[in-house]
Design a protein around this motif. Structure first.
Motif, PDB file in Angstrom:
ATOM      1  N   GLY A  28      43.705  34.445  47.442  1.00  0.00           N
ATOM      2  CA  GLY A  28      42.248  34.397  47.463  1.00  0.00           C
ATOM      3  C   GLY A  28      41.629  35.766  47.243  1.00  0.00           C
ATOM      4  O   GLY A  28      40.647  35.916  46.501  1.00  0.00           O
ATOM      5  N   LEU A  29      42.188  36.791  47.889  1.00  0.00           N
ATOM      6  CA  LEU A  29      41.698  38.164  47.709  1.00  0.00           C
ATOM      7  C   LEU A  29      41.902  38.628  46.271  1.00  0.00           C
ATOM      8  O   LEU A  29      41.017  39.248  45.670  1.00  0.00           O
ATOM      9  N   VAL A  30      43.073  38.361  45.725  1.00  0.00           N
ATOM     10  CA  VAL A  30      43.360  38.759  44.342  1.00  0.00           C
ATOM     11  C   VAL A  30      42.349  38.118  43.401  1.00  0.00           C
ATOM     12  O   VAL A  30      41.788  38.769  42.514  1.00  0.00           O
ATOM     13  N   GLN A  31      42.090  36.839  43.588  1.00  0.00           N
ATOM     14  CA  GLN A  31      41.151  36.115  42.735  1.00  0.00           C
ATOM     15  C   GLN A  31      39.745  36.704  42.862  1.00  0.00           C
ATOM     16  O   GLN A  31      39.036  36.900  41.868  1.00  0.00           O
ATOM     17  N   MET A  32      39.340  37.017  44.082  1.00  0.00           N
ATOM     18  CA  MET A  32      38.020  37.594  44.322  1.00  0.00           C
ATOM     19  C   MET A  32      37.871  38.940  43.619  1.00  0.00           C
ATOM     20  O   MET A  32      36.851  39.235  42.988  1.00  0.00           O
ATOM     21  N   LEU A  33      38.896  39.775  43.706  1.00  0.00           N
ATOM     22  CA  LEU A  33      38.851  41.107  43.081  1.00  0.00           C
ATOM     23  C   LEU A  33      38.845  41.006  41.556  1.00  0.00           C
ATOM     24  O   LEU A  33      38.163  41.773  40.867  1.00  0.00           O
ATOM     25  N   LEU A  34      39.602  40.058  41.012  1.00  0.00           N
ATOM     26  CA  LEU A  34      39.663  39.893  39.561  1.00  0.00           C
ATOM     27  C   LEU A  34      38.354  39.380  38.980  1.00  0.00           C
ATOM     28  O   LEU A  34      38.114  39.511  37.771  1.00  0.00           O
ATOM     29  N   GLU A  35      37.494  38.835  39.821  1.00  0.00           N
ATOM     30  CA  GLU A  35      36.184  38.384  39.353  1.00  0.00           C
ATOM     31  C   GLU A  35      35.218  39.549  39.120  1.00  0.00           C
ATOM     32  O   GLU A  35      34.181  39.379  38.489  1.00  0.00           O
ATOM     33  N   GLN A  36      35.575  40.719  39.627  1.00  0.00           N
ATOM     34  CA  GLN A  36      34.686  41.876  39.508  1.00  0.00           C
ATOM     35  C   GLN A  36      34.682  42.411  38.074  1.00  0.00           C
ATOM     36  O   GLN A  36      35.731  42.545  37.438  1.00  0.00           O
ATOM     37  N   GLU A  37      33.493  42.738  37.600  1.00  0.00           N
ATOM     38  CA  GLU A  37      33.297  43.078  36.183  1.00  0.00           C
ATOM     39  C   GLU A  37      34.106  44.296  35.749  1.00  0.00           C
ATOM     40  O   GLU A  37      34.657  44.335  34.649  1.00  0.00           O
ATOM     41  N   HIS A  38      34.182  45.302  36.609  1.00  0.00           N
ATOM     42  CA  HIS A  38      34.810  46.565  36.190  1.00  0.00           C
ATOM     43  C   HIS A  38      36.213  46.760  36.757  1.00  0.00           C
ATOM     44  O   HIS A  38      36.709  47.884  36.816  1.00  0.00           O
ATOM     45  N   ILE A  39      36.879  45.696  37.144  1.00  0.00           N
ATOM     46  CA  ILE A  39      38.222  45.818  37.710  1.00  0.00           C
ATOM     47  C   ILE A  39      39.200  46.396  36.689  1.00  0.00           C
ATOM     48  O   ILE A  39      39.209  46.015  35.527  1.00  0.00           O
ATOM     49  N   GLU A  40      39.988  47.368  37.137  1.00  0.00           N
ATOM     50  CA  GLU A  40      41.042  47.954  36.296  1.00  0.00           C
ATOM     51  C   GLU A  40      42.342  47.234  36.628  1.00  0.00           C
ATOM     52  O   GLU A  40      43.098  47.647  37.515  1.00  0.00           O
ATOM     53  N   ILE A  41      42.623  46.173  35.907  1.00  0.00           N
ATOM     54  CA  ILE A  41      43.728  45.288  36.257  1.00  0.00           C
ATOM     55  C   ILE A  41      45.096  45.944  36.072  1.00  0.00           C
ATOM     56  O   ILE A  41      46.058  45.605  36.747  1.00  0.00           O
ATOM     57  N   ASN A  42      45.175  46.940  35.170  1.00  0.00           N
ATOM     58  CA  ASN A  42      46.473  47.572  34.882  1.00  0.00           C
ATOM     59  C   ASN A  42      46.661  48.908  35.584  1.00  0.00           C
ATOM     60  O   ASN A  42      47.620  49.625  35.299  1.00  0.00           O
ATOM     61  N   ASP A  43      45.765  49.259  36.507  1.00  0.00           N
ATOM     62  CA  ASP A  43      45.930  50.521  37.219  1.00  0.00           C
ATOM     63  C   ASP A  43      47.218  50.512  38.032  1.00  0.00           C
ATOM     64  O   ASP A  43      47.683  49.450  38.477  1.00  0.00           O
ATOM     65  N   THR A  44      47.770  51.685  38.236  1.00  0.00           N
ATOM     66  CA  THR A  44      49.040  51.805  38.967  1.00  0.00           C
ATOM     67  C   THR A  44      48.851  52.581  40.252  1.00  0.00           C
ATOM     68  O   THR A  44      47.890  53.342  40.416  1.00  0.00           O
ATOM     69  N   ASP A  45      49.789  52.423  41.164  1.00  0.00           N
ATOM     70  CA  ASP A  45      49.816  53.282  42.349  1.00  0.00           C
ATOM     71  C   ASP A  45      50.582  54.558  41.999  1.00  0.00           C
ATOM     72  O   ASP A  45      50.954  54.776  40.832  1.00  0.00           O
ATOM     73  N   SER A  46      50.813  55.407  42.987  1.00  0.00           N
ATOM     74  CA  SER A  46      51.446  56.704  42.709  1.00  0.00           C
ATOM     75  C   SER A  46      52.891  56.580  42.250  1.00  0.00           C
ATOM     76  O   SER A  46      53.466  57.530  41.718  1.00  0.00           O
ATOM     77  N   GLU A  47      53.503  55.409  42.415  1.00  0.00           N
ATOM     78  CA  GLU A  47      54.861  55.187  41.940  1.00  0.00           C
ATOM     79  C   GLU A  47      54.897  54.508  40.577  1.00  0.00           C
ATOM     80  O   GLU A  47      55.963  54.164  40.069  1.00  0.00           O
ATOM     81  N   GLY A  48      53.723  54.277  39.998  1.00  0.00           N
ATOM     82  CA  GLY A  48      53.656  53.679  38.673  1.00  0.00           C
ATOM     83  C   GLY A  48      53.715  52.167  38.677  1.00  0.00           C
ATOM     84  O   GLY A  48      53.895  51.547  37.628  1.00  0.00           O
TER      85      GLY A  48
END
Length: 723
Positions: free
Chosen positions: A252-272
């Motif tokens: 549910g959280l993932v779906q909510m965040l993906l609805e956001q217009e400017h979401i960077e879906i391919n961003d990585t954490d510090s480990e890539g």
């Protein structure tokens, strides 16, 4: 933050505590704890210290009574002189503890007795923040009405600040602890800043997602997103809210965040790791499918192999249908960076996955930051596989456009920092430059040594020659003036080459002499700064007059060079081209060779008094005394005697400039002869000996001959117009 266990004691101010507690003092603390108001009054009347503080944590009777919510005992203690501003060892006052309990009557009472509504403990917590932590709504409203600063960020001591601790707000506290009602009040009634970040760059959204225990995370996330929280902010280990939601396995959280217009879906954490890679690793097929359907890149790791290792063939097939590769190859592990200073970070950046921005691979994270700037910082990156420093600007930035325009007009293999290219993405401009190891300022800080007078300084000569050439190129070929020359803008690369950087304040030259004079004056300060090995701070030099700077020069060449930088004359644009031929940039051997060549002029050798060169070299009547005025008495006696033996008595050397030059020429001819070994051992290298004995001779000859035909004897120097 206060707790019942009283264990929050790092970096605390030490209160005034008695060396030994009396029996009555200890009894008073016990009576307050047991809520025995009659005994409390009896002990106070008997002389017990109302402001007594126990030794271990600094609790006083008033602190304890407030913690227990004992309004009648608090009132009694205050009437007997309890200090409402007394601090525990962690800096907490009774008022701050009242914020934890959320007792409005106690807060009101303590405020009336002198407490400050925004007072904080040693960790930066206020009563308002403590009320937010505990979700005490009425206390929040009361404190806000009394002037509590809603957006106050926690201030920490300097040692904690250096670790990037502190900076959190009440909104973050409420979000982290799952208090929906408190969060609504803070956002909708009090105007809390949803975009605020702590000293690590985390916002309230990150705080909400950090706590995996509370059940209100979806409601709180929705509230924060609806009020404009940055969905691409980063938390610990560079994790974005989307990555944190995947780690929670919360569809549910993932779906909510993906609805956001400017979401960077391919961003990585510090480990890539991207959100998709983590979903596949955690075998979360529903989340993985959702991410792929929303456009997540499958080029972020060996997804198919991971799915098969988890015996999830359906996920493997799904990933293949969405572009995942069977033959995914990670970056070569044996790759080694060219940079020694930035090597470890570059290896990490090379190894991890990052979505490409055109030809650029970059990660805006502290691990890869080179320096801060006024707009966006400088980060490590790879441009077409080349190690680069990436200067970040807001899209449309005037400073960014200046930097680009100036660098695009530079030539290859120049003394300006190398420009590789630029990329634009998400309202940001990325300018990719040659990666250097350190600034001139950093180099001198590390290698500062005591300045040795009258010793040849090749380092200063080489550094300043490169800087002069860079500024000359900027003026003549690029048509710009720098306007911000200082040691932090002069860089040293891995091959110890010098280059000039930071052109975001540069301006196209309008023809106004003052614009170039600004650069020339800054160069004058840089000359002294470099010659003095940074012992005179550049900022200090900027406060001195031109005359004071000139007088601080350690030798004639430096003094004369700085004078000409401060006094360029009318042709300011090409002034540097002439100064690159200045004796400051000649080696001592070249200076000696020039003196020999001038002394080899036939008119000097035969002492032709009316010749042009002899007349040119004669001191004027108004010229002050020089080091070579009585030069024959300053030469080593044995050497002088030996050199005079070549002439009859009436033709021996006289104390004239021309005879000194003739002497230097003849010394060079004879000193290496077998019979003159003793003469050589007496003075050593002639070029060193003469520089020390007659430190102003080279400048004197240079000044007399530089605008004449005899400048042909000067060393050949750099010419910008030659290939």
């Amino acid at each position: 933050m206060e707790t019942q266990s009283h264990n929050n004691i790092q970096e605390r101010p030490t209160p005034s505590i008695k060396g030994r507690a009396s029996v009555e003092d200890n009894q008073l603390m016990k009576a307050v704890t047991k809520e025995d108001i009659k005994l409390v009054q009896q002990l106070l009347e008997g002389g017990a210290d109302v402001n007594f503080q126990e030794k271990e944590w600094g609790w006083s009777p008033l602190h304890t009574a407030v913690q227990n919510g004992q309004e009648d005992i608090v009132d009694l203690l205050l009437r007997y002189g309890a200090n409402p501003c007394l601090r525990k060892k962690n800096g907490a006052t009774p008022f701050i503890i009242a914020g934890i309990g959320g007792n409005v009557k106690l807060l009101e009472l303590l405020l009336s007795k002198g407490a400050e509504v925004n007072e904080c403990d040693a960790n930066g917590f206020t009563a308002f923040m403590e009320a937010a932590v505990k979700g005490k709504i009425e206390a929040l409203r009361f404190l806000y009405k009394c002037g509590a600063n809603v957006n106050l960020s926690r201030k920490t001591k300097e040692v904690q600040k250096r670790l990037r601790k502190g900076g959190a707000t009440a909104l973050m506290d409420a979000a982290e602890n799952g208090h929906v009602d408190a969060l609504k009040i803070l956002l909708e009634e009090m105007g809390a800043d949803v975009k605020a970040c702590d000293n690590m760059g985390r916002n309230a959204l990150i705080y909400a997602l950090r706590n995996s225990d509370h059940r209100n995370v979806e409601v709180i996330t929705r509230l924060l997103l609806d009020h404009g929280a940055d969905v691409n902010v980063r938390g610990e280990k560079g994790k974005t809210p989307l990555i944190m939601a995947v780690e929670k396995k919360h569809l549910g959280l993932v779906q909510m965040l993906l609805e956001q217009e400017h979401i960077e879906i391919n961003d990585t954490d510090s480990e890539g790791s991207t959100a998709l890679l983590l979903a596949v690793q955690l075998n979360l097929i529903g989340i993985a499918q959702l991410l792929c359907e929303k456009g997540a890149s499958t080029d972020c790791g060996d997804l198919v192999m991971i799915a098969r290792r988890n015996y999830n063939s359906s996920l493997a097939k799904f990933l293949l249908l969405h572009g995942a590769r069977e033959d995914f190859h990670p970056p070569a592990e044996d790759w080694k960076p060219q940079s020694s200073r930035w090597g470890e970070a570059l290896e990490h950046l090379h190894r991890i996955y990052r979505p490409m921005i055109g030809k650029l691979k970059i990660f805006i994270d502290e691990e890869y930051k080179i320096a801060d700037t006024s707009e966006g910082g400088i980060y490590l990156g790879f441009y077409e596989g080349q190690e680069v420093a990436v200067k970040c600007f807001c899209e449309g930035s005037t400073h960014g456009q200046r930097e680009m325009s100036c660098l695009q007009s530079s030539r290859a293999n120049s003394d300006l920092v190398t420009f590789y290219g630029s990329e634009s993405h998400k309202d940001c401009l990325y300018v990719c430059l040659g990666l250097c190891e350190q600034t001139l300022e950093e180099h001198l800080d590390k290698h500062r040594v005591e300045v040795v007078e009258n010793e040849e300084d090749e380092f200063a000569r080489n550094v300043l020659s490169s800087v002069f050439k860079a500024v000359e190129e900027l003026h003549l070929l690029c048509g710009y003036t720098h306007q911000d020359l200082h040691p932090g803008n002069i860089l040293i690369n891995s091959k110890n080459a010098i280059c000039l950087a930071d052109f975001d304040k540069s301006i196209k030259w309008t023809g106004e002499p003052k614009e170039i004079k600004t650069d020339l004056e800054a160069l004058g300060l840089l000359v002294l700064y470099v010659v003095k090995k940074g012992d005179l701070l550049f900022e200090t030099l900027k406060t001195k007059s031109n005359e004071e700077v000139i007088q601080l020069s350690p030798d004639e060449e430096t003094r004369n060079l700085i004078y000409h930088l401060f006094n360029p004359g009318e042709n300011v644009k090409e002034h540097l081209s002439g100064l690159l031929g200045h004796p400051f940039f000649w080696s001592w051997e070249s200076r000696y060779r020039m003196l020999r060549d001038v002394g080899n002029e036939s008119d000097i050798k035969i002492r032709k008094r009316d010749s042009n060169i002899v007349q040119l070299l004669q001191p004027g009547t108004s010229e002050h005394s020089r080091s070579f005025a009585q030069w024959t008495s300053k030469i080593d006696n044995y050497v002088m005697e030996e050199m005079n033996k070549y002439y009859e008595k009436h033709k021996r050397y006289k104390n004239t400039v021309n005879d000194l030059l003739k002497f230097i020429r003849n010394l060079g001819e004879h000193i290496n002869e077998e019979r003159n070994k003793k003469m050589r051992s007496s003075i050593g290298e002639p070029f060193q000996y003469l520089q020390k004995e007659f430190p102003d001779l080279v400048i004197y000859v240079y000044t007399k001959l530089r605008n004449t035909e005899y400048r042909k004897h000067f060393p050949k120097t750099h010419n910008l117009n030659k290939p």
